[in-house]
Write a protein that holds these residues in place. Structure first.
Motif, short mmCIF file in Angstrom:
data_model
loop_
_atom_site.label_atom_id
_atom_site.label_comp_id
_atom_site.label_asym_id
_atom_site.label_seq_id
_atom_site.Cartn_x
_atom_site.Cartn_y
_atom_site.Cartn_z
N THR A 148 -2.00 0.55 35.85
CA THR A 148 -0.95 1.53 35.57
C THR A 148 0.43 0.92 35.75
OG1 THR A 148 -2.42 3.30 36.30
CG2 THR A 148 -0.08 3.82 36.18
N ALA A 149 0.61 0.13 36.81
CA ALA A 149 1.91 -0.49 37.08
C ALA A 149 2.27 -1.49 35.98
CB ALA A 149 1.90 -1.16 38.44
N THR A 150 1.31 -2.29 35.54
CA THR A 150 1.61 -3.25 34.49
C THR A 150 1.86 -2.56 33.16
OG1 THR A 150 -0.75 -3.66 34.17
CG2 THR A 150 0.44 -5.20 35.58
N ASP A 151 1.14 -1.47 32.89
CA ASP A 151 1.42 -0.70 31.68
C ASP A 151 2.85 -0.16 31.71
OD1 ASP A 151 -1.07 -1.15 30.58
OD2 ASP A 151 -1.92 0.77 31.26
N LEU A 204 9.93 -2.82 29.82
CA LEU A 204 10.45 -4.05 29.23
C LEU A 204 10.63 -3.92 27.72
CD1 LEU A 204 8.40 -6.68 31.25
CD2 LEU A 204 10.90 -6.45 31.23
N THR A 205 9.72 -3.22 27.06
CA THR A 205 9.84 -3.01 25.62
C THR A 205 11.06 -2.14 25.30
OG1 THR A 205 7.46 -3.24 25.37
CG2 THR A 205 8.64 -2.18 23.56
N LEU A 206 11.30 -1.12 26.10
CA LEU A 206 12.49 -0.28 25.91
C LEU A 206 13.76 -1.10 26.10
CD1 LEU A 206 13.79 2.52 25.52
CD2 LEU A 206 13.59 2.83 28.00
N ARG A 215 -1.13 -9.10 35.62
CA ARG A 215 -2.29 -8.43 35.04
C ARG A 215 -3.50 -9.36 34.95
NH1 ARG A 215 -2.46 -4.42 29.97
NH2 ARG A 215 -1.67 -3.05 31.58
N THR A 216 -3.28 -10.60 34.53
CA THR A 216 -4.41 -11.51 34.32
C THR A 216 -4.76 -12.32 35.56
OG1 THR A 216 -2.99 -13.30 33.53
CG2 THR A 216 -3.86 -11.77 31.87
N GLY A 217 -3.80 -12.52 36.45
CA GLY A 217 -4.04 -13.35 37.62
C GLY A 217 -4.01 -14.83 37.32
N PHE A 218 -3.61 -15.22 36.14
CA PHE A 218 -3.56 -16.61 35.72
C PHE A 218 -2.16 -17.14 36.01
CE2 PHE A 218 -3.77 -19.89 32.22
CZ PHE A 218 -4.74 -20.66 32.85
#
Length: 103
Positions: free
Chosen positions: A9-12, A18-20, A59-62
């Motif tokens: 939810t936080a990354t969404d 960021l898109t805005l 989100r990915t942990g990479f």
């Protein structure tokens, strides 16, 4: 709510914000009205790209993505400095041509 759901939810939310911000920055880049506004909007787009990379990293942990973000930050900083120096030299040249005395 589990930790994985909260992280998702936080990354969404981060992607949406960021898109805005990117949309508003592109509008500023397009409308201007001055070259300085455009330089600052390009710098802001660089910062937003680093933000996107940061959210993807969370989100990915990479963590290799963080190296890419650092490289983009360095290139963005150097390009902003170069464009600002160009803007200052252009203003100085215009002052000399018009005969204005610098303060």
């Amino acid at each position: 709510m589990s930790a994985a759901e909260a992280l998702r939810t936080a990354t969404d939310a981060g992607f949406v914000l960021l898109t805005l911000a990117l949309a508003l920055t592109v509008i500023r880049l397009w409308r201007g009205p001055t070259l300085a506004d455009r330089i600052l909007s390009l710098d802001t787009i660089t910062v937003l790209a680093i933000g996107y990379i940061g959210v993807v990293t969370v989100r990915t942990g990479f963590t290799l993505y963080l190296d890419i973000a650092i490289a983009i930050g360095l290139v963005g900083f150097l390009s902003t400095i170069a464009l600002t120096r160009y803007l200052m030299s252009r203003a100085e040249r215009q002052r000399r041509e018009t005969g204005e005395v610098p303060e």
